[in-house]
Design a protein around this motif. Structure first.
Motif, PDB file in Angstrom:
ATOM      1  N   ALA A  95     -62.311 -63.007 -30.748  1.00 48.65           N
ATOM      2  CA  ALA A  95     -61.666 -64.130 -31.431  1.00 48.65           C
ATOM      3  C   ALA A  95     -61.587 -63.876 -32.930  1.00 48.65           C
ATOM      4  CB  ALA A  95     -62.436 -65.415 -31.147  1.00 48.65           C
ATOM      5  N   GLY A  96     -62.657 -63.356 -33.511  1.00 50.01           N
ATOM      6  CA  GLY A  96     -62.657 -63.069 -34.937  1.00 50.01           C
ATOM      7  C   GLY A  96     -61.657 -61.989 -35.307  1.00 50.01           C
ATOM      8  N   LYS A  97     -61.565 -60.962 -34.469  1.00 51.72           N
ATOM      9  CA  LYS A  97     -60.611 -59.886 -34.744  1.00 51.72           C
ATOM     10  C   LYS A  97     -59.174 -60.382 -34.617  1.00 51.72           C
ATOM     11  CE  LYS A  97     -63.698 -56.082 -33.500  1.00 51.72           C
ATOM     12  NZ  LYS A  97     -63.984 -54.968 -32.559  1.00 51.72           N
ATOM     13  N   MET A  98     -58.921 -61.253 -33.644  1.00 55.00           N
ATOM     14  CA  MET A  98     -57.578 -61.806 -33.499  1.00 55.00           C
ATOM     15  C   MET A  98     -57.214 -62.684 -34.698  1.00 55.00           C
ATOM     16  SD  MET A  98     -55.589 -61.004 -31.029  1.00 55.00           S
ATOM     17  CE  MET A  98     -55.793 -59.727 -29.775  1.00 55.00           C
ATOM     18  N   ALA A  99     -58.143 -63.479 -35.153  1.00 59.84           N
ATOM     19  CA  ALA A  99     -57.883 -64.324 -36.316  1.00 59.84           C
ATOM     20  C   ALA A  99     -57.519 -63.468 -37.528  1.00 59.84           C
ATOM     21  CB  ALA A  99     -59.102 -65.198 -36.613  1.00 59.84           C
ATOM     22  N   GLU A 126     -61.549 -68.262 -16.661  1.00 61.19           N
ATOM     23  CA  GLU A 126     -61.512 -67.333 -17.800  1.00 61.19           C
ATOM     24  C   GLU A 126     -60.190 -67.455 -18.551  1.00 61.19           C
ATOM     25  OE1 GLU A 126     -64.323 -63.702 -16.112  1.00 61.19           O
ATOM     26  OE2 GLU A 126     -62.203 -63.818 -15.519  1.00 61.19           O
ATOM     27  N   GLN A 127     -59.103 -67.604 -17.804  1.00 64.74           N
ATOM     28  CA  GLN A 127     -57.792 -67.746 -18.440  1.00 64.74           C
ATOM     29  C   GLN A 127     -57.733 -69.006 -19.302  1.00 64.74           C
ATOM     30  OE1 GLN A 127     -54.283 -67.101 -15.960  1.00 64.74           O
ATOM     31  NE2 GLN A 127     -55.578 -66.116 -14.408  1.00 64.74           N
ATOM     32  N   GLU A 128     -58.216 -70.100 -18.755  1.00 72.23           N
ATOM     33  CA  GLU A 128     -58.165 -71.363 -19.497  1.00 72.23           C
ATOM     34  C   GLU A 128     -59.029 -71.310 -20.749  1.00 72.23           C
ATOM     35  OE1 GLU A 128     -58.799 -74.794 -17.050  1.00 72.23           O
ATOM     36  OE2 GLU A 128     -57.354 -74.156 -15.535  1.00 72.23           O
ATOM     37  N   GLN A 129     -60.182 -70.659 -20.656  1.00 80.22           N
ATOM     38  CA  GLN A 129     -61.051 -70.551 -21.830  1.00 80.22           C
ATOM     39  C   GLN A 129     -60.391 -69.722 -22.921  1.00 80.22           C
ATOM     40  OE1 GLN A 129     -64.589 -68.965 -19.954  1.00 80.22           O
ATOM     41  NE2 GLN A 129     -65.518 -70.997 -19.699  1.00 80.22           N
ATOM     42  N   ALA A 130     -59.799 -68.585 -22.552  1.00 82.85           N
ATOM     43  CA  ALA A 130     -59.135 -67.738 -23.541  1.00 82.85           C
ATOM     44  C   ALA A 130     -57.904 -68.417 -24.118  1.00 82.85           C
ATOM     45  CB  ALA A 130     -58.751 -66.399 -22.903  1.00 82.85           C
ATOM     46  N   PHE A 131     -57.169 -69.124 -23.286  1.00 82.40           N
ATOM     47  CA  PHE A 131     -55.977 -69.819 -23.755  1.00 82.40           C
ATOM     48  C   PHE A 131     -56.351 -70.953 -24.705  1.00 82.40           C
ATOM     49  CE2 PHE A 131     -52.201 -72.687 -22.517  1.00 82.40           C
ATOM     50  CZ  PHE A 131     -51.442 -72.210 -23.573  1.00 82.40           C
ATOM     51  N   GLU A 132     -57.366 -71.725 -24.338  1.00 80.45           N
ATOM     52  CA  GLU A 132     -57.829 -72.820 -25.198  1.00 80.45           C
ATOM     53  C   GLU A 132     -58.234 -72.285 -26.575  1.00 80.45           C
ATOM     54  OE1 GLU A 132     -58.845 -77.026 -25.573  1.00 80.45           O
ATOM     55  OE2 GLU A 132     -58.113 -76.002 -23.787  1.00 80.45           O
ATOM     56  N   ALA A 133     -58.944 -71.174 -26.584  1.00 82.04           N
ATOM     57  CA  ALA A 133     -59.369 -70.584 -27.855  1.00 82.04           C
ATOM     58  C   ALA A 133     -58.168 -70.133 -28.682  1.00 82.04           C
ATOM     59  CB  ALA A 133     -60.299 -69.404 -27.581  1.00 82.04           C
ATOM     60  N   GLN A 134     -57.149 -69.582 -28.021  1.00 81.48           N
ATOM     61  CA  GLN A 134     -55.977 -69.111 -28.761  1.00 81.48           C
ATOM     62  C   GLN A 134     -55.093 -70.262 -29.229  1.00 81.48           C
ATOM     63  OE1 GLN A 134     -54.544 -64.944 -27.316  1.00 81.48           O
ATOM     64  NE2 GLN A 134     -55.609 -65.864 -25.568  1.00 81.48           N
ATOM     65  N   LEU A 135     -55.099 -71.364 -28.501  1.00 80.02           N
ATOM     66  CA  LEU A 135     -54.443 -72.567 -29.009  1.00 80.02           C
ATOM     67  C   LEU A 135     -55.113 -72.990 -30.312  1.00 80.02           C
ATOM     68  CD1 LEU A 135     -53.997 -74.502 -25.652  1.00 80.02           C
ATOM     69  CD2 LEU A 135     -52.137 -73.746 -27.147  1.00 80.02           C
ATOM     70  N   GLY A 136     -56.434 -72.892 -30.345  1.00 82.78           N
ATOM     71  CA  GLY A 136     -57.155 -73.214 -31.570  1.00 82.78           C
ATOM     72  C   GLY A 136     -56.802 -72.274 -32.706  1.00 82.78           C
ATOM     73  N   LEU A 137     -56.660 -70.974 -32.419  1.00 84.14           N
ATOM     74  CA  LEU A 137     -56.282 -70.014 -33.453  1.00 84.14           C
ATOM     75  C   LEU A 137     -54.868 -70.291 -33.967  1.00 84.14           C
ATOM     76  CD1 LEU A 137     -57.722 -66.658 -32.049  1.00 84.14           C
ATOM     77  CD2 LEU A 137     -58.643 -68.082 -33.891  1.00 84.14           C
ATOM     78  N   ALA A 138     -53.987 -70.703 -33.070  1.00 88.11           N
ATOM     79  CA  ALA A 138     -52.628 -71.044 -33.498  1.00 88.11           C
ATOM     80  C   ALA A 138     -52.634 -72.267 -34.405  1.00 88.11           C
ATOM     81  CB  ALA A 138     -51.741 -71.286 -32.278  1.00 88.11           C
ATOM     82  N   ALA A 139     -53.463 -73.243 -34.066  1.00 87.72           N
ATOM     83  CA  ALA A 139     -53.571 -74.435 -34.908  1.00 87.72           C
ATOM     84  C   ALA A 139     -54.124 -74.075 -36.282  1.00 87.72           C
ATOM     85  CB  ALA A 139     -54.455 -75.472 -34.227  1.00 87.72           C
TER      86      ALA A 139
END
Length: 283
Positions: A95-99, A126-139
């Motif tokens: 998550a940190g590297k993606m940010a 696992e998909q929902e957890q990763a997607f939820e986290a990436q929604l947060g990164l998009a926000a």
């Protein structure tokens, strides 16, 4: 013919040229099949008036490669995300590297991310957890979302609805679902990306009457190359690798089913993509 030159040309019958400049919003140019002739692929795309390509980053490695391509070639941009197939790899470090990648000027969207309940290479949880986290990164980043969904429309809409006030724009890339799913996405004010799937008489015919339901201001076009080579091309292609130079053929097909000219559809989808990804408007 030597294997190294199989895909280094297009037959004359496949050398299309769009009446106006196009944006290919989904090009997997980091795929190994492009390693030997990427400069030629980009030159052929530009000859076809496909002057802007969004290179899809589906995991950390491919996102980093997409950014490098965007730095090398004018007109290329990158996305950065984790595809649902690879969601099991999601953790705090990733998550940190993606940010950090999302802060790079070459990156114009978060993704490819989303849900794929068709193959379940990662579990739905696992998909929902990763997607939820990436929604947060998009926000957090304010970047638009480049989304993948297959056989998961209902759950995708639920998750997007919960985040809709926090995220900016989002596009369902390579849309292939039914009318109900389409209108569910449109009701969330999402954009829709169409590919050569509409050219497939076996499985894409249901999309043809749906094309008119998509507002032009929310429609974009893409090859998803090297995948989804249109099945109705007027000549055979050695190697069967799809590439951005064939995008005008897909635009022609979509325009036919929408009942507008190629020029109108090309111009509208380009303007929509430029707004969505915040791209320079020079052709």
């Amino acid at each position: 013919m030597a294997a190294s030159t199989v895909d280094t040309f297009l037959p004359e019958a496949l050398q299309f040229r769009s009446p106006t400049t196009l944006v290919d919003i989904g090009a997997n140019l980091t795929h190994e099949s492009f390693d030997r002739d990427l400069e030629d692929v980009i030159a052929r795309a530009q000859a076809a008036q496909v002057n802007t390509m969004i290179v899809t980053g589906t995991d950390l490695s491919h996102a980093e490669q997409a950014i490098e391509l965007a730095r090398r070639f004018p007109g290329l941009y990158a996305t950065a995300g984790v595809h649902p197939h690879d969601a099991s790899a999601w953790n705090a470090e990733l998550a940190g590297k993606m940010a950090a990648l999302h802060a790079q000027p070459e990156v114009v969207a978060v993704g490819e991310c989303g849900l794929d309940f068709n193959r379940n290479f990662s579990t739905p949880k696992e998909q929902e957890q990763a997607f939820e986290a990436q929604l947060g990164l998009a926000a957090e980043s304010g970047l638009p979302l480049f989304l993948h969904e297959r056989d998961a429309g209902s759950r995708m809409r639920e998750m997007l609805a919960a985040w809709r006030d926090d995220i900016s724009n989002a596009v369902i890339h390579c849309f292939t679902a039914d009318r109900e799913t389409l209108h569910g996405y449109l009701n969330l004010d999402l954009h829709i990306g169409l590919t050569g799937w509409i050219c497939d008489e076996r499985r894409g015919h249901h999309l043809r009457p749906l094309v008119k339901d998509i507002p032009l201001a929310r429609l974009m076009v893409e090859t998803d190359c090297p995948y989804l080579l249109p099945r109705n091309l007027p000549a055979k292609l050695k190697g069967r690798r799809h590439e951005p130079a064939l995008l005008p053929w897909i635009v022609r097909e979509i325009a036919q089913w929408r009942g507008v000219s190629e020029a109108e559809l090309a111009s509208a989808t380009t303007q929509t993509a430029q707004r969505f990804f915040r791209l320079p408007t020079e052709s």
